[in-house]
Design a protein around this motif. Structure first.
Motif, mmCIF file in Angstrom:
data_model
loop_
_atom_site.group_PDB
_atom_site.id
_atom_site.type_symbol
_atom_site.label_atom_id
_atom_site.label_comp_id
_atom_site.label_asym_id
_atom_site.label_seq_id
_atom_site.Cartn_x
_atom_site.Cartn_y
_atom_site.Cartn_z
ATOM 1 N N ASN A 127 0.823 -1.215 0.000
ATOM 2 C CA ASN A 127 0.000 0.000 0.000
ATOM 3 C C ASN A 127 0.854 1.261 0.000
ATOM 4 O O ASN A 127 0.534 2.249 -0.663
ATOM 5 C CB ASN A 127 -0.931 0.011 1.217
ATOM 6 N N ILE A 128 1.944 1.234 0.759
ATOM 7 C CA ILE A 128 2.849 2.393 0.801
ATOM 8 C C ILE A 128 3.476 2.626 -0.571
ATOM 9 O O ILE A 128 3.541 3.753 -1.068
ATOM 10 C CB ILE A 128 3.937 2.185 1.866
ATOM 11 N N GLY A 129 3.927 1.552 -1.214
ATOM 12 C CA GLY A 129 4.551 1.684 -2.526
ATOM 13 C C GLY A 129 3.587 2.141 -3.601
ATOM 14 O O GLY A 129 3.980 2.816 -4.559
ATOM 15 N N ALA A 130 2.297 1.806 -3.461
ATOM 16 C CA ALA A 130 1.305 2.138 -4.480
ATOM 17 C C ALA A 130 0.526 3.401 -4.145
ATOM 18 O O ALA A 130 -0.496 3.684 -4.768
ATOM 19 C CB ALA A 130 0.333 0.963 -4.642
ATOM 20 N N TRP A 131 0.995 4.163 -3.158
ATOM 21 C CA TRP A 131 0.288 5.378 -2.733
ATOM 22 C C TRP A 131 0.102 6.338 -3.905
ATOM 23 O O TRP A 131 1.035 6.575 -4.676
ATOM 24 C CB TRP A 131 1.075 6.049 -1.621
ATOM 25 N N GLU A 132 -1.098 6.926 -4.035
ATOM 26 C CA GLU A 132 -1.397 7.765 -5.191
ATOM 27 C C GLU A 132 -1.828 9.179 -4.803
ATOM 28 O O GLU A 132 -2.578 9.828 -5.516
ATOM 29 C CB GLU A 132 -2.494 7.108 -6.036
ATOM 30 N N GLY A 133 -1.388 9.640 -3.654
ATOM 31 C CA GLY A 133 -1.655 11.021 -3.289
ATOM 32 C C GLY A 133 -2.872 11.240 -2.428
ATOM 33 O O GLY A 133 -3.281 12.375 -2.215
ATOM 34 N N MET A 134 -3.471 10.171 -1.907
ATOM 35 C CA MET A 134 -4.627 10.308 -1.030
ATOM 36 C C MET A 134 -4.260 9.798 0.353
ATOM 37 O O MET A 134 -3.535 8.813 0.484
ATOM 38 C CB MET A 134 -5.821 9.491 -1.553
ATOM 39 N N ALA A 135 -4.753 10.448 1.389
ATOM 40 C CA ALA A 135 -4.475 10.015 2.754
ATOM 41 C C ALA A 135 -5.367 8.852 3.167
ATOM 42 O O ALA A 135 -5.118 8.199 4.157
ATOM 43 C CB ALA A 135 -4.668 11.164 3.730
ATOM 44 N N CYS A 136 -6.457 8.593 2.408
ATOM 45 C CA CYS A 136 -7.373 7.497 2.704
ATOM 46 C C CYS A 136 -7.523 6.641 1.456
ATOM 47 O O CYS A 136 -7.349 7.116 0.335
ATOM 48 C CB CYS A 136 -8.750 8.023 3.107
ATOM 49 N N PRO A 137 -7.849 5.376 1.602
ATOM 50 C CA PRO A 137 -8.084 4.528 0.435
ATOM 51 C C PRO A 137 -9.350 4.961 -0.300
ATOM 52 O O PRO A 137 -10.228 5.592 0.271
ATOM 53 C CB PRO A 137 -8.233 3.132 1.049
ATOM 54 N N LEU A 138 -9.422 4.610 -1.561
ATOM 55 C CA LEU A 138 -10.569 4.988 -2.356
ATOM 56 C C LEU A 138 -11.759 4.064 -2.127
ATOM 57 O O LEU A 138 -12.898 4.433 -2.352
ATOM 58 C CB LEU A 138 -10.192 4.985 -3.849
ATOM 59 N N GLU A 139 -11.490 2.831 -1.728
ATOM 60 C CA GLU A 139 -12.543 1.857 -1.532
ATOM 61 C C GLU A 139 -12.730 1.635 -0.048
ATOM 62 O O GLU A 139 -11.865 1.054 0.601
ATOM 63 C CB GLU A 139 -12.172 0.532 -2.212
ATOM 64 N N LEU A 140 -13.826 2.080 0.538
ATOM 65 C CA LEU A 140 -14.008 1.997 1.982
ATOM 66 C C LEU A 140 -15.291 1.260 2.335
ATOM 67 O O LEU A 140 -16.340 1.503 1.735
ATOM 68 C CB LEU A 140 -14.062 3.398 2.599
ATOM 69 N N HIS A 141 -15.168 0.375 3.311
ATOM 70 C CA HIS A 141 -16.356 -0.225 3.907
ATOM 71 C C HIS A 141 -16.535 0.440 5.253
ATOM 72 O O HIS A 141 -15.951 0.026 6.249
ATOM 73 C CB HIS A 141 -16.151 -1.738 4.089
ATOM 74 N N VAL A 142 -17.291 1.515 5.293
ATOM 75 C CA VAL A 142 -17.400 2.303 6.513
ATOM 76 C C VAL A 142 -18.849 2.730 6.713
ATOM 77 O O VAL A 142 -19.679 2.633 5.811
ATOM 78 C CB VAL A 142 -16.514 3.556 6.444
ATOM 79 N N ALA A 143 -19.104 3.240 7.901
ATOM 80 C CA ALA A 143 -20.438 3.747 8.175
ATOM 81 C C ALA A 143 -20.656 5.050 7.439
ATOM 82 O O ALA A 143 -19.722 5.691 6.973
ATOM 83 C CB ALA A 143 -20.612 3.937 9.676
ATOM 84 N N ALA A 144 -21.911 5.432 7.330
ATOM 85 C CA ALA A 144 -22.252 6.672 6.624
ATOM 86 C C ALA A 144 -21.517 7.849 7.235
ATOM 87 O O ALA A 144 -21.404 7.961 8.442
ATOM 88 C CB ALA A 144 -23.760 6.900 6.695
ATOM 89 N N GLY A 145 -21.037 8.739 6.389
ATOM 90 C CA GLY A 145 -20.255 9.874 6.870
ATOM 91 C C GLY A 145 -18.769 9.646 6.713
ATOM 92 O O GLY A 145 -17.986 10.569 6.777
ATOM 93 N N GLY A 146 -18.342 8.377 6.478
ATOM 94 C CA GLY A 146 -16.943 8.081 6.222
ATOM 95 C C GLY A 146 -16.114 8.025 7.475
ATOM 96 O O GLY A 146 -16.588 8.286 8.579
#
Length: 382
Positions: free
Chosen positions: A345-364
């Motif tokens: 994940n560190i090597g493939a970092w693309e400029g975002m502090a959070c991943p693009l695909e999230l399984h999270v509650a509403a509101g992030g």
């Protein structure tokens, strides 16, 4: 173009007892002068010149450097020892046959050459750079080890080309299970595990407790220095191999930005255990060694935010489940080593502090914008 700076610590060759005794005497005199300067008001200190120390037998160039060093220590109250030091204009490097020597005038009106011992071939290469004019010599400092060996500490700097731009990076995850784990863009892993460090930490922590109770503070200090030397040596080994691994695969290096890691909270039981306490681990020292060795080798280094690198699946980008060494993603079924997953994940970092695909509650997560939450997340989670 960047500048690389190294300090070579070279022992004098067959230094006789007379010269060693003279160095010892002049170092004590230099310390006495430094403490005398320290006792003056700040306004007087800043205006001091070597003319005020014409009665001191140490050369004016050395005294001038002592004045600078004392003025730089604004909070010091007393110096136990002030090494003899001079700037780049007041010493010269020579080579006769295979023997290198430094020439300097430590006493007023007296200049001599003293041969050096060069054990490592890379030190000889750096000295040759000075002689050829490729590198610039810096300060010269005379220091004495606890065993009575006198060294010439020579500062050397030279220009190194900026590393080429690249889109290929190996990710390096630093942690406590493994000191470092690297992963190439293709996923090829390399682990650096020094289980002995845990034993070292626990061993010395127990010894310090016993000695502190007995009031043997000098022994405690000596043990701390020995422990630090061992850890620095291991970090040298790891950093050298990390840079070599990046060069082997034609990649740059990406590291987590671990600023402030020591201020983050730890469970009480972990905090008390020297083998697991995060404060005992030399993350910054390892990072600095990787940075300067990468600079010398022309390898690009970037630092990326550490958030979610350990919790995100390197295959699909979803938040997964980590249990010590194991990582499992319920979304795509990926399973693997947790530190290897973080390194990818560190090597493939693309400029975002959070991943693009999230399984999270509403509101992030921590207020993640709704637009960042994957449209493919299960209903009710986004």
């Amino acid at each position: 173009m960047a500048t690389a700076t190294l300090t070579l610590k070279l022992p004098f060759l067959d230094l006789n007892t007379v010269k060693a005794g003279e160095f010892e005497r002049l170092q004590a005199l230099n310390t006495e002068v430094a403490n005398g300067i320290l006792g003056l008001p700040h306004e007087v200190r800043r205006k001091l010149t070597t003319a005020a120390f014409g009665h001191v037998e140490i050369g004016s160039a050395w005294m001038n450097q002592t004045i600078r060093n004392v003025n730089a220590k604004k909070k010091a109250k007393h110096f136990r020892l002030v090494p003899l030091e001079t700037n780049n204009q007041n010493w010269t490097l020579h080579k006769v046959g295979d023997t290198y020597s430094v020439g300097f005038g430590l006493l007023r009106g007296v200049k001599k050459r003293i041969p050096l011992t060069v054990h490592q071939s890379k030190h000889g290469e750096v000295l040759e750079r000075i002689l050829s004019g490729e590198a610039k010599q810096g300060t010269l400092r005379l220091t004495r080890s606890k065993r009575g060996v006198w060294y010439a500490c020579i500062s050397v700097s030279w220009d190194v080309p900026d590393p080429p731009q690249t889109t290929r990076f190996i990710g390096v995850d630093r942690g406590q299970n493994h000191l470092a784990v690297a992963a190439t863009p293709e996923g090829t892993p390399k682990f650096w595990t020094f289980a002995r460090i845990r034993q070292i930490r626990k061993h010395y922590a127990a010894k310090r407790r016993r000695l502190q109770k007995a009031g043997k503070l000098k022994t405690v200090k000596r043990l701390e220095q020995k422990e630090a030397r061992t850890v620095r040596h291991i970090n040298h080994i790891i950093s050298k191999e990390v840079v070599a691994y990046a060069r082997q695969h034609g990649c740059g290096i990406r590291l987590e930005d671990l600023s402030g890691i020591r201020t983050s909270k730890q469970p009480r039981g972990v905090k008390r255990n020297a083998a697991h306490n995060r404060d005992y681990w030399p993350y910054y020292d390892l990072e600095q060694k990787i940075l300067y060795k990468a600079g010398l080798s022309g390898v690009a280094v970037e630092k990326v935010p550490p958030q979610y690198t350990s919790k995100t699946c390197c295959k699909c980008g979803a938040i997964g489940e980590r249990q010590r060494h194991d990582f499992k993603c319920e979304r795509c079924g990926y399973r693997g080593h947790s530190d290897h997953n973080a390194a990818r994940n560190i090597g493939a970092w693309e400029g975002m502090a959070c991943p693009l695909e999230l399984h999270v509650a509403a509101g992030g997560v921590h207020g993640t914008p709704q637009s960042w939450v994957s449209e493919t997340s299960p209903k009710g989670l986004a």
